[in-house]
Design a protein around this motif. Structure first.
Motif, mmCIF file in Angstrom:
data_model
loop_
_atom_site.group_PDB
_atom_site.id
_atom_site.type_symbol
_atom_site.label_atom_id
_atom_site.label_comp_id
_atom_site.label_asym_id
_atom_site.label_seq_id
_atom_site.Cartn_x
_atom_site.Cartn_y
_atom_site.Cartn_z
ATOM 1 N N PRO A 146 0.838 -1.199 0.000
ATOM 2 C CA PRO A 146 0.000 0.000 0.000
ATOM 3 C C PRO A 146 0.872 1.248 0.000
ATOM 4 O O PRO A 146 2.101 1.172 0.146
ATOM 5 C CB PRO A 146 -0.770 -0.135 1.317
ATOM 6 N N ASP A 147 0.258 2.398 -0.157
ATOM 7 C CA ASP A 147 1.012 3.645 -0.009
ATOM 8 C C ASP A 147 1.648 3.661 1.378
ATOM 9 O O ASP A 147 0.979 3.385 2.379
ATOM 10 C CB ASP A 147 0.092 4.848 -0.174
ATOM 11 N N GLY A 148 2.925 3.967 1.439
ATOM 12 C CA GLY A 148 3.658 3.937 2.697
ATOM 13 C C GLY A 148 4.335 2.617 2.969
ATOM 14 O O GLY A 148 5.139 2.514 3.897
ATOM 15 N N GLY A 149 4.036 1.579 2.167
ATOM 16 C CA GLY A 149 4.701 0.290 2.333
ATOM 17 C C GLY A 149 6.142 0.351 1.860
ATOM 18 O O GLY A 149 6.514 1.196 1.031
ATOM 19 N N VAL A 150 6.953 -0.582 2.368
ATOM 20 C CA VAL A 150 8.394 -0.522 2.111
ATOM 21 C C VAL A 150 8.917 -1.862 1.607
ATOM 22 O O VAL A 150 8.473 -2.926 2.043
ATOM 23 C CB VAL A 150 9.152 -0.089 3.390
ATOM 24 N N PHE A 151 9.838 -1.785 0.662
ATOM 25 C CA PHE A 151 10.562 -2.953 0.164
ATOM 26 C C PHE A 151 12.037 -2.745 0.448
ATOM 27 O O PHE A 151 12.591 -1.670 0.188
ATOM 28 C CB PHE A 151 10.340 -3.120 -1.342
ATOM 29 N N LEU A 152 12.684 -3.782 0.982
ATOM 30 C CA LEU A 152 14.114 -3.727 1.266
ATOM 31 C C LEU A 152 14.794 -4.947 0.676
ATOM 32 O O LEU A 152 14.413 -6.087 0.956
ATOM 33 C CB LEU A 152 14.371 -3.654 2.764
ATOM 34 N N ASN A 153 15.810 -4.712 -0.152
ATOM 35 C CA ASN A 153 16.561 -5.772 -0.803
ATOM 36 C C ASN A 153 18.036 -5.635 -0.438
ATOM 37 O O ASN A 153 18.701 -4.687 -0.846
ATOM 38 C CB ASN A 153 16.386 -5.686 -2.324
ATOM 39 N N ALA A 154 18.541 -6.593 0.340
ATOM 40 C CA ALA A 154 19.971 -6.655 0.664
ATOM 41 C C ALA A 154 20.594 -7.752 -0.190
ATOM 42 O O ALA A 154 20.153 -8.900 -0.141
ATOM 43 C CB ALA A 154 20.171 -6.965 2.147
ATOM 44 N N ASP A 155 21.618 -7.396 -0.961
ATOM 45 C CA ASP A 155 22.168 -8.403 -1.866
ATOM 46 C C ASP A 155 23.542 -7.971 -2.356
ATOM 47 O O ASP A 155 24.027 -6.886 -2.040
ATOM 48 C CB ASP A 155 21.231 -8.620 -3.057
ATOM 49 N N HIS A 156 24.146 -8.861 -3.166
ATOM 50 C CA HIS A 156 25.397 -8.521 -3.829
ATOM 51 C C HIS A 156 25.097 -7.436 -4.852
ATOM 52 O O HIS A 156 24.317 -7.648 -5.785
ATOM 53 C CB HIS A 156 25.983 -9.745 -4.512
ATOM 54 N N MET A 157 25.728 -6.282 -4.689
ATOM 55 C CA MET A 157 25.488 -5.149 -5.588
ATOM 56 C C MET A 157 26.812 -4.454 -5.869
ATOM 57 O O MET A 157 27.045 -3.321 -5.452
ATOM 58 C CB MET A 157 24.474 -4.178 -4.974
ATOM 59 N N PRO A 158 27.720 -5.132 -6.577
ATOM 60 C CA PRO A 158 29.042 -4.543 -6.826
ATOM 61 C C PRO A 158 28.967 -3.370 -7.789
ATOM 62 O O PRO A 158 28.087 -3.305 -8.652
ATOM 63 C CB PRO A 158 29.822 -5.707 -7.439
ATOM 64 N N ASP A 159 29.886 -2.461 -7.638
ATOM 65 C CA ASP A 159 29.992 -1.286 -8.512
ATOM 66 C C ASP A 159 31.270 -1.432 -9.330
ATOM 67 O O ASP A 159 32.377 -1.335 -8.805
ATOM 68 C CB ASP A 159 30.028 -0.020 -7.667
ATOM 69 N N GLU A 160 31.121 -1.687 -10.619
ATOM 70 C CA GLU A 160 32.285 -1.947 -11.469
ATOM 71 C C GLU A 160 33.051 -0.685 -11.828
ATOM 72 O O GLU A 160 34.060 -0.752 -12.528
ATOM 73 C CB GLU A 160 31.842 -2.678 -12.743
ATOM 74 N N SER A 161 32.595 0.480 -11.359
ATOM 75 C CA SER A 161 33.302 1.725 -11.664
ATOM 76 C C SER A 161 34.534 1.928 -10.787
ATOM 77 O O SER A 161 35.284 2.900 -10.977
ATOM 78 C CB SER A 161 32.360 2.921 -11.507
ATOM 79 N N THR A 162 34.764 1.019 -9.814
ATOM 80 C CA THR A 162 35.924 1.141 -8.913
ATOM 81 C C THR A 162 36.751 -0.144 -8.974
ATOM 82 O O THR A 162 36.808 -0.894 -8.002
ATOM 83 C CB THR A 162 35.467 1.423 -7.476
ATOM 84 N N PRO A 163 37.405 -0.425 -10.088
ATOM 85 C CA PRO A 163 38.072 -1.724 -10.247
ATOM 86 C C PRO A 163 39.223 -1.965 -9.279
ATOM 87 O O PRO A 163 39.421 -3.095 -8.820
ATOM 88 C CB PRO A 163 38.561 -1.692 -11.701
ATOM 89 N N ARG A 164 39.999 -0.934 -8.944
ATOM 90 C CA ARG A 164 41.116 -1.158 -8.016
ATOM 91 C C ARG A 164 40.607 -1.450 -6.617
ATOM 92 O O ARG A 164 41.129 -2.337 -5.927
ATOM 93 C CB ARG A 164 42.052 0.047 -8.007
ATOM 94 N N LEU A 165 39.600 -0.699 -6.196
ATOM 95 C CA LEU A 165 38.992 -0.954 -4.890
ATOM 96 C C LEU A 165 38.392 -2.356 -4.849
ATOM 97 O O LEU A 165 38.579 -3.098 -3.876
ATOM 98 C CB LEU A 165 37.915 0.090 -4.619
#
Length: 260
Positions: A146-165
């Motif tokens: 409903p309005d005001g309801g929340v979805f939360l997704n915790a997962d592998h979310m790598p950022d390929e813009s930082t290859p050395r890191l």
């Protein structure tokens, strides 16, 4: 309302070993759960009706019910072995139920006992889905909240813009995991081999292997598509959520919150 009823020792042992195996990969796992439940309390209060999406053994539901005695949860998954552990663990708990669904089935929401939920929560569970499947799922979830309801997704979310890191983090984490492995920690494959050797779960584990492959042969998530938090936030807004953003992240993992 009473606290969660204690599970039988057999199921408790499997829940504990699942947690330790997951922590071998995710040392920040409990911190992610804390932020997730903080967000639930802040946005929908301490007595939410929750959909535990791709619930596995019920890790989110267990933490939800411990923290919020007035909460209820519906866990959904397609894995018969993990659901067997979940159902055994919560057999005496009236605040949670589990339903077998395949999230790739376009009619999976029809199997749910409720038509709406205050919160949909998931952790380390959707990275096997490609972008098109995730966009479809996000649209389905928007219609469950409903309005005001929340979805939360915790997962592998790598950022390929930082290859050395990323490379430095992989090297550091690989060494840390090897030290833990040398000290006796189970990885993904070890855990599934142990599950298959349990006489009480051998049959349902064999069913899982026949349907979805044998994870005890190695890491069966190596080729999964993975997207950075910004991709998820944009996809959630396109799916009908009013707000979406990362609320926690590490180098490799993220927690994205979307609000109807």
């Amino acid at each position: 309302m009473a606290d969660t009823v204690a599970a039988a020792p057999h199921w408790t042992a499997w829940q504990d070993s699942w947690d330790r195996q997951q922590e071998w990969y995710l040392p920040d796992r409990e911190e992610r759960f804390r932020v997730m439940l903080d967000s639930v309390e802040a946005l929908v209060g301490p007595e939410p009706r929750v959909l535990d999406l791709a619930c596995g053994t019920g890790s989110i539901s267990a933490r939800l019910l411990r923290r919020f005695p007035g909460a209820t949860s519906v866990g959904v998954d397609r894995d018969p072995a993990l659901l067997a552990i979940a159902r055994g663990s919560f057999a005496a708990e009236p605040r949670v139920r589990f339903v077998t669904v395949d999230l790739l089935d376009p009619r999976w929401t029809e199997a749910l006992p409720h038509s709406s939920y205050d919160a949909v929560l998931t952790a380390t569970a959707l990275h096997w889905m490609d972008g098109a499947a995730l966009r479809t799922l996000y649209g389905q979830l928007a219609r469950l909240l409903p309005d005001g309801g929340v979805f939360l997704n915790a997962d592998h979310m790598p950022d390929e813009s930082t290859p050395r890191l990323n490379a430095a983090e992989r090297s550091y984490r690989r060494a840390a995991r090897q030290r833990a492995k040398d000290a006796g920690a189970q990885d993904w494959a070890d855990w599934w081999r142990a599950l298959a050797a349990d006489p009480a779960l051998a049959e349902v584990t064999a069913e899982r292997f026949a349907r979805y492959g044998d994870p005890s042969a190695g890491d069966d998530h190596g080729d999964d598509p993975m997207y950075p938090p910004a991709w998820h936030a944009a996809a959630l807004r396109e799916a009908g959520f009013d707000e979406a953003r990362a609320v926690w992240c590490s180098v490799t993992d993220g927690l994205v919150l979307a609000l109807k």
